[in-house]
Design an enzyme around this catalytic site. Sequence first.
Site, PDB file in Angstrom:
ATOM      1  N   LYS A 144      -1.714  -0.917  -4.089  1.00  8.48           N
ATOM      2  CA  LYS A 144      -2.760   0.021  -3.951  1.00  8.48           C
ATOM      3  C   LYS A 144      -1.892   1.356  -3.944  1.00  8.48           C
ATOM      4  O   LYS A 144      -1.153   1.639  -3.138  1.00  8.48           O
ATOM      5  CB  LYS A 144      -3.616   0.089  -2.789  1.00  8.48           C
ATOM      6  CG  LYS A 144      -4.419   1.343  -2.459  1.00  8.48           C
ATOM      7  CD  LYS A 144      -5.348   1.227  -1.264  1.00  8.48           C
ATOM      8  CE  LYS A 144      -5.922   2.645  -1.126  1.00  8.48           C
ATOM      9  NZ  LYS A 144      -7.103   2.673   0.088  1.00  8.48           N
ATOM     10  N   TYR A 181       0.795  -1.133   0.016  1.00  6.73           N
ATOM     11  CA  TYR A 181       0.086  -0.149  -0.059  1.00  6.73           C
ATOM     12  C   TYR A 181       1.020   1.306  -0.039  1.00  6.73           C
ATOM     13  O   TYR A 181       1.578   1.608   1.064  1.00  6.73           O
ATOM     14  CB  TYR A 181      -0.859  -0.032   1.298  1.00  6.73           C
ATOM     15  CG  TYR A 181      -1.714   1.135   1.376  1.00  6.73           C
ATOM     16  CD1 TYR A 181      -2.033   2.057   0.380  1.00  6.73           C
ATOM     17  CD2 TYR A 181      -2.505   1.336   2.802  1.00  6.73           C
ATOM     18  CE1 TYR A 181      -3.012   3.054   0.655  1.00  6.73           C
ATOM     19  CE2 TYR A 181      -3.363   2.569   2.686  1.00  6.73           C
ATOM     20  CZ  TYR A 181      -3.529   3.241   1.961  1.00  6.73           C
ATOM     21  OH  TYR A 181      -4.214   4.345   2.123  1.00  6.73           O
TER      22      TYR A 181
END
Length: 294
Positions: free
Chosen positions: A162, A134
Amino acid sequence: MNFKGSYNVMVTAFDKDGALNLDEQARFTEWQVRSGIHGLVPLGSTGEFLSLSRDEKYEVAKCVVDTAAGRVPVIVGAGAERTEDVVENCKMAEKLGADGVMIIPPFYSTPTEPELINHYSIIAAATGLPIMIYNNPATANVDLTPEIAAKLSEIPNVEMIKESTLEVTRVRDIQELCGDRLRVFGGILGYESFVEGAVGWISVAANILPRECCELYSLSVEDKNIDASMDLYRRILPVIRLVGGHRYVSATKAALAMIGFDMGSPRLPRLPLPACEIEEVERALLAAGVVLDG
């Protein structure tokens, strides 16, 4: 598992006294699944994972995994400052039957590139779950650049990212550097990431607009209907903006209260949305075509 589509980084439900409200968490999860959400991400930033105890994290993750019951993938947020704590979180998620884990880099120690590679390598060796790295440098104080992401994608189990900066061309660059090794999900810029080739979007707005966020993915990625997807994007943009920035928890919970979900107030140090901003929430929901409760 073929991870793709619109995922919701879920808020955590609390009662009036600030304790977990697992009944409401389950009701909210069921509504998300029945609304067609493609995947769920509990214990992310929007889920206030830093404000939960170890036992509370277990209960929230268990509630979401059990309620989803295999109908959609559940990727559990497992980030922590200590590598050992991340490993423990991953083992918890694996034991509960989660489908993957999302791991933000250590957010205080500002690790170097070799330290990041070592951190994720140790974690990957300790779990069989697919790992989503992330990238959110605004909160983690660490930037997983496309070049670093490419090196991390060489680690077994690191399968997704992400990408949550405002540099949408990173989606393009990550794909160019990683090929099929890393599936790219947008964060802040969902629609724009789809245009650049992202396979999914993990959004705060999906807490409130699960159907619409899924439709945006379908129109953009599957149908490649640019005109229709842009029309929808413009319609829901007021909600996307509403839950951006520092209000991502407080405004989302205020909006959910208006559509019939009592998710409680944020935990300290966060405060509920000020009364002077409540009308803005209502305007954003109405602009997006949301029917308010009552």
